[in-house]
Design a protein around this motif. Sequence first.
Motif, short mmCIF file in Angstrom:
data_model
loop_
_atom_site.label_atom_id
_atom_site.label_comp_id
_atom_site.label_asym_id
_atom_site.label_seq_id
_atom_site.Cartn_x
_atom_site.Cartn_y
_atom_site.Cartn_z
N ILE A 1 0.84 -1.21 0.09
CA ILE A 1 -0.12 0.12 -0.10
C ILE A 1 0.88 1.37 -0.07
O ILE A 1 1.78 1.50 0.94
N ASP A 2 0.85 2.25 -0.98
CA ASP A 2 1.44 3.40 -1.01
C ASP A 2 1.26 4.17 0.26
O ASP A 2 0.07 4.17 1.00
N TRP A 3 2.40 4.84 0.80
CA TRP A 3 2.77 5.64 2.05
C TRP A 3 2.99 4.60 3.16
O TRP A 3 3.31 5.21 4.22
N ILE A 4 2.55 3.37 3.01
CA ILE A 4 2.70 2.82 4.29
C ILE A 4 4.17 2.08 4.33
O ILE A 4 4.87 1.37 3.57
N THR A 5 5.05 2.41 5.47
CA THR A 5 6.24 2.23 5.70
C THR A 5 6.40 1.21 6.74
O THR A 5 7.43 0.66 7.00
#
Length: 418
Positions: free
Chosen positions: A272-276
Amino acid sequence: MSCPEDIDIRPITEAEIPGWIRALNTGFLRAPHVSDDEIADRSSYIVLSRTLAAFDGDKCVATFRSFPQELTAVGGAAVPADAITNVSVTATHRRRGLLTRMMALDLAAAKERGDVVATLIAAEYPIYGRYGFGPAAHAAEWTIDVPRTGLDRNRPAPDDGGRVDLVDGAEVRKLGPELHERLRRSRPGTVTRDDRWWQLNTGALRLERSSWKEPFYAVYRSPSGDVEGLAAYVCDDHWGDDKRPLNTATVKGLITTGPAAERALWHYLCSIDWITTVKTGGRAPDDLLPHLLPDPRAARLTTYADWLWVRILDVVRALEARTYESAGTLVLEVVDEAGLAGGRYLLEAGPDGARCTPSDREPQLTLPVGELARLWLGDESAVRLAALGSVREQQEGAASVADALLRTSRRPWCPDIF
């Protein structure tokens, strides 16, 4: 200060529900205020005859509740369980034997009903062993450093031909119960979920005291279109000073019926984009997760602890309910100070079934009933318990025989709290 014998212990009446809730909130260090919403909700599902309290005069100073449940034994059979919850003793009335008296009443009633086991989730470790419970299933949590995983985040779709879709709570209420039942038939340690569980966990039922936040729901469908996995997760909104996203996805629950769904959902969450960072929530202690990642070290173990505690009430039915991968016989001397399940039993078991009968043969292994619960669900080693002095070999090699009969290839897991 009241003497213990002056404190009355009994089931509550409907009129006493508000005072019982106040005592429960106080015991759990929550604001003692009792709202009309909470009274109405509790009144809708508690069974008064199984909701106990200790009264000092007319004031409730301890709480205890049980409800019917089914627990999955090794092999998939469901056994009736007495699920215990809402246990509290007000700080002013500790160390007076109130919990001991409430527990004795409840377990005696469970035995009379024909429940095979009692279950609970222990807030503190030292409390429940003295009542014959043993930590029978453990839980683990991992924190995943997403950039370190080595996953190709540009390929979020499963590589097995299946697909991951986002759905809403209403769809989860349709798909979730049947999926959970399939999991429950295959995983020792799982317990039943009623309709209220699905209502609460999808937002159809919202309580004033709850801090519920609507999660995202991801469903994995196999190449044939069958639903084989479900994940619920929430995300925060955290960015670094240099405008780099540092968001965390926290998994509220993830259940699957096979490794393909497990792999697909964890890979999706890490794409998922932005999930680090991904926090897994409670998982089985032998979960596949770390090794579903190219770099397993990206998943750091942050919690490992006892979770589901089990108390055997009927040794014969418990041992006959589960399956056995190998054949053998074992004479057990079960010690139960409460007198509910103690005795000497001959277990004759094999892949085709098991027979357990009271016996007058010389025992091969002597153990407390709480240790039997740990062995029964397949999680613990009798050899290890013998080394710790928790069980005693009366015949050399008996612990190894017990391990060959009772241990399982996968560890039990209870994904729920109650």
